[in-house]
Design a protein around this motif. Sequence first.
Motif, PDB file in Angstrom:
ATOM      1  N   LYS A 386     -12.685   2.433  33.306  1.00  0.00           N
ATOM      2  CA  LYS A 386     -12.814   0.975  33.314  1.00  0.00           C
ATOM      3  C   LYS A 386     -13.605   0.504  34.524  1.00  0.00           C
ATOM      4  O   LYS A 386     -14.354  -0.475  34.452  1.00  0.00           O
ATOM      5  N   ASP A 387     -13.458   1.208  35.639  1.00  0.00           N
ATOM      6  CA  ASP A 387     -14.153   0.820  36.871  1.00  0.00           C
ATOM      7  C   ASP A 387     -15.618   1.262  36.878  1.00  0.00           C
ATOM      8  O   ASP A 387     -16.393   0.817  37.721  1.00  0.00           O
ATOM      9  N   THR A 390     -18.149  -1.316  33.659  1.00  0.00           N
ATOM     10  CA  THR A 390     -17.757  -2.728  33.565  1.00  0.00           C
ATOM     11  C   THR A 390     -18.766  -3.575  32.792  1.00  0.00           C
ATOM     12  O   THR A 390     -18.449  -4.684  32.371  1.00  0.00           O
ATOM     13  N   ASP A 391     -19.989  -3.074  32.631  1.00  0.00           N
ATOM     14  CA  ASP A 391     -21.049  -3.852  31.974  1.00  0.00           C
ATOM     15  C   ASP A 391     -21.199  -3.506  30.491  1.00  0.00           C
ATOM     16  O   ASP A 391     -22.164  -3.923  29.854  1.00  0.00           O
ATOM     17  N   ASN A 396     -11.066  -0.425  26.707  1.00  0.00           N
ATOM     18  CA  ASN A 396     -10.483   0.463  27.713  1.00  0.00           C
ATOM     19  C   ASN A 396      -9.007   0.647  27.413  1.00  0.00           C
ATOM     20  O   ASN A 396      -8.257  -0.326  27.359  1.00  0.00           O
TER      21      ASN A 396
END
Length: 426
Positions: A386-387, A390-391, A396
């Motif tokens: 998820k980190d 992000t785009d 997730n």
Amino acid sequence: MNTREICLRIIEKLFQGYTLEGITANLDNFKKLNKKDNAFVKMLVLTFLRRNGEVDFVINKFVKKPLKGKDEKLKNILRIGITQILFLEVSDHAATFTSVEITKKHYFGLQSFVNAVLRNVCRNKLMLIKTLDPTNNVPKWIIEQTYSDIKINIKDFANRISKVPLLDIHFKNKRLMDMKYVKELKGKNIFNNILRIKHTGSIENIPRFHNGEWWIQGLSASIPCIIIERIFNLDRKKINILEIGSAPGGKTIQLCNAGFQVTAVEKSLERTFKLKENLKRMKFRPKILCEDILKNNIMKLYDCALIDAPCSATGIIQKKPEILIQEKNIHSLLRAQQEILEKTSKLIKKNGIMIYAVCSLIYKEGAGQINNFLNKNDRFIKVNLKDIVTDLDCMNKDENIIMSPLNYRKSGGVDGFFISCLKKIR
């Protein structure tokens, strides 16, 4: 043999469990067709597969006495006729006439029956088109085994996979996307240097095919390599990557284009030829091993491994719609995935990573497989994706990524994929 009879032969083989790619590669009558007829046969067969449940619903509605197993060829003739009448730009007369002619050849005496059924379908065409339910195309085994916790609306899913998929072109760099021939393709830049176009013919007909400026790769299939690029964003020439299940080569090309040192492993000799062919066109020369990873005695340790595991392919139904009529027994696939994960985990350096990706929406092949692996291997931990992405329009879940045909909906959807990233801590 005319185009409809070739369609009949292909559909018969598909119901026997053969792949569309394998059938068309070995059917001489198909290979002798000119480009126009070749395209028509493919479109008719693919449309039937994507609409198979709706077509069979119509047969059951207008054939009062159910067709028995021995009448499967007759049913396939009706399937071909109904697909043309309801879903293709073929005149009702042509669809009916050609089906009747095929019936004369195989079931002389029943041509009046086929004619009556298809004429009835023609008379009710508008009503049928308005009322048919695309969820009939999706078999129960897929519905029952897909992720229940990510809220994929089955009707939306069925609508999406019934459509002809768009084509994603991955360019070597952004600069190429400003060239005149690219603008003439009238595509849409959906992410980074990926252009999405509407194209149903041979990719060799796309301008500059032989120039090595682009390759075909869906956005979802690009994500595992995007993750690797973001984790190893410096000194990529020093990063050694083991890629398992490399053919036809989209991910191999992407990793080479990003500057990594790649060892590509593919166990199929035929698919290895295709891999080499694609890499040659793109002017990349990674190390290629035509071997089964489970039987290979690789001694080297790698910074990263990318596993493109064999799976049910339920995420790419739009591209391989034969899955809709061929129920998959996933037990052998689950065993192979588990064995590949175990073998690959021994080939990773400490602090190295292992990416596991499957073009499947079945829980057992994705999150279930990763959870089982982590329960048995305390040397690995999950990396929270998820980190890292992000785009992206994705789901997730438990630090993994799940893509479904309903992501990027406004751009035409994407293939279904499950992706997980594991780090070796000791």
